[in-house]
Write a protein that holds these residues in place. Structure first.
Motif, PDB file in Angstrom:
ATOM      1  N   ARG A 103       0.855  -1.184   0.000  1.00  0.00           N
ATOM      2  CA  ARG A 103       0.000   0.000   0.000  1.00  0.00           C
ATOM      3  C   ARG A 103       0.893   1.236   0.000  1.00  0.00           C
ATOM      4  NH1 ARG A 103      -5.205   0.876   0.802  1.00  0.00           N
ATOM      5  NH2 ARG A 103      -5.566  -1.227   1.657  1.00  0.00           N
ATOM      6  N   ARG A 105       1.534   5.609  -0.456  1.00  0.00           N
ATOM      7  CA  ARG A 105       1.050   6.787   0.260  1.00  0.00           C
ATOM      8  C   ARG A 105      -0.261   7.318  -0.318  1.00  0.00           C
ATOM      9  NH1 ARG A 105       5.062  11.808   0.919  1.00  0.00           N
ATOM     10  NH2 ARG A 105       4.823  11.820  -1.358  1.00  0.00           N
ATOM     11  N   GLU A 258       6.042   7.140   2.400  1.00  0.00           N
ATOM     12  CA  GLU A 258       5.863   5.977   3.263  1.00  0.00           C
ATOM     13  C   GLU A 258       5.038   4.907   2.543  1.00  0.00           C
ATOM     14  OE1 GLU A 258       4.092   7.278   6.870  1.00  0.00           O
ATOM     15  OE2 GLU A 258       5.796   8.531   7.462  1.00  0.00           O
ATOM     16  N   THR A 260       3.467   0.584   3.075  1.00  0.00           N
ATOM     17  CA  THR A 260       3.246  -0.555   3.966  1.00  0.00           C
ATOM     18  C   THR A 260       3.295  -1.832   3.159  1.00  0.00           C
ATOM     19  OG1 THR A 260       1.849   0.754   5.445  1.00  0.00           O
ATOM     20  CG2 THR A 260       1.707  -1.642   5.630  1.00  0.00           C
ATOM     21  N   GLN A 262       3.018  -6.017   3.185  1.00  0.00           N
ATOM     22  CA  GLN A 262       2.459  -7.147   3.913  1.00  0.00           C
ATOM     23  C   GLN A 262       2.937  -8.447   3.298  1.00  0.00           C
ATOM     24  OE1 GLN A 262      -1.826  -7.292   4.120  1.00  0.00           O
ATOM     25  NE2 GLN A 262      -1.826  -8.874   5.693  1.00  0.00           N
ATOM     26  N   LEU A 275       3.224  -7.188   8.836  1.00  0.00           N
ATOM     27  CA  LEU A 275       3.114  -5.838   8.289  1.00  0.00           C
ATOM     28  C   LEU A 275       4.424  -5.103   8.523  1.00  0.00           C
ATOM     29  CD1 LEU A 275      -0.445  -4.549   9.305  1.00  0.00           C
ATOM     30  CD2 LEU A 275       0.379  -5.134   7.015  1.00  0.00           C
ATOM     31  N   HIS A 277       6.198  -1.345   7.877  1.00  0.00           N
ATOM     32  CA  HIS A 277       5.997   0.054   7.497  1.00  0.00           C
ATOM     33  C   HIS A 277       7.332   0.645   7.036  1.00  0.00           C
ATOM     34  CE1 HIS A 277       1.902  -0.038   9.051  1.00  0.00           C
ATOM     35  NE2 HIS A 277       2.378  -0.606  10.151  1.00  0.00           N
TER      36      HIS A 277
END
Length: 352
Positions: A103, A105, A258, A260, A262, A275, A277
């Motif tokens: 995912r 920003r 930023e 993320t 997974q 997860l 980050h």
């Protein structure tokens, strides 16, 4: 000549070559590395080495890439690569589902899932053959193209799967199934259903330059220009010439800010889903040439995940125009603004 002043903990280098505009350039490549634990917590991984050549598992004609060269002069958009293994959650599992998701920003979400099987063989049923029930998976299965659909037709060794010469299960007409292995890694929605099935090779790793679809990104070679040191390309090359990821792991834009990540079923002795980050990285690049300062922007065009050693690398690229006729000395300075801000904050707190 250009010299590099690297004031960061990142691996970095300057590499001469030709830009997409067919002009000479020096490409600044730097690599930001992290390690992560079973909970997905990151720690800096300084000076992760830059891969300067393609590396294969064996014979380049019949094996897959361990790593793709990271010093290429340009890429189209961004791309994600993953090296690792599928890990069963317990004993007795015959089929695994593994997945990587990202995912960004802007809330853009992407994911890709692979199905991983225990060993299978063909079973004859009347006039056809069907895959047998997979055997239990006793340990990790390497997510390499050697375990995916492809390879050479055992009934006709001159016929090879051009999308994956390193794989297993390829048969032009579905003959000689007795000695034909089934792939252990597949990606839906289409799966191998018969010895003559045609499916796309499944994997997360880089594609070799002579495999499809990379070999379709062709460029005209100017042999005359090569003789006098000119650009080897007769016209502007495809923007994707140096992209190595499967097509469904490529993104329209470079990575920014930023993110993320997974990981599901991809990390040993860890929760099924992890997860991670990824923080924003703020590089600053400027060129000092004859006391004239020019600032350049770098693009993060490659995200590489190594799940077995639990490492993540982000590769940035910046094109610096340059001619071999230039006699001036230039200094390229690379700085990490986040690290500098943190050091300044710590110094202020220490003096308070």
């Amino acid at each position: 000549m250009l010299q590099l002043d690297n004031r960061t903990d990142w691996a970095a280098g300057l590499y001469p070559g030709w830009g997409i505009n067919r002009q000479r350039q020096q490409t600044l490549v730097f690599k930001v590395g992290y390690s992560f634990d079973k909970e997905g917590i990151l720690a800096p991984l300084p000076q992760a080495p830059i891969e300067e050549t393609d590396r294969y598992r064996g014979d380049p004609e019949t094996s897959s890439l361990v790593a793709a060269s990271e010093i290429v002069p340009f890429k189209q958009g961004g791309e994600l690569l993953l090296h690792g293994s599928a890990h069963p959650a317990g004993s007795g599992e015959r089929v695994l589902q593994v997945k990587v998701s990202l995912r960004q920003r802007n809330d853009a979400f992407w994911s890709k899932e692979l199905r991983v099987f225990g060993c299978r063989s063909w079973k004859r049923r009347l006039l056809t053959a069907l895959p047998s029930t997979p055997e239990p998976i006793e340990g990790p299965i390497a997510l390499v193209y050697e375990n995916a659909y492809g390879g050479t037709d055992p009934a006709n060794p001159e016929e090879t799967c051009t999308a994956n010469p390193a794989g297993v299960g390829f048969s032009l007409r579905g003959l000689r199934t007795k000695s034909l292995s089934l792939p252990r890694i597949e990606c839906g929605p289409g799966f191998v259903a018969s010895p003559a099935s045609r499916v796309s090779p499944a994997g997360y790793g880089p594609i070799a330059p002579h495999w499809e679809p990379r070999c379709n990104a062709k460029v005209d070679i100017d042999t005359e220009a090569i003789t006098y040191g000119g650009c080897p390309w007769g016209k502007e090359p495809p923007e994707s010439l140096y992209n190595t990821a499967p097509l469904d792991q490529r993104f329209e834009q470079p990575f920014e800010g930023e993110m993320t990540l997974q990981l599901k079923g991809l990390v040993a002795d860890a929760p099924r889903d992890i997860l991670i980050h990824l923080p924003e990285i703020k590089p600053r690049i400027h060129l000092d040439m004859n006391e004239t300062f020019t600032e350049f922007q770098a693009a993060c065009d490659t995200l590489i995940v190594h799940t077995d050693p639990r490492e993540i690398n982000l590769i940035f690229r910046c094109a610096l125009p340059w001619s071999h006729n230039h006699t001036e000395e230039g200094l390229v300075t690379l700085r990490d603004l986040v690290a500098e801000e943190q050091a300044e904050k710590e110094q202020t707190e220490a003096l308070a």
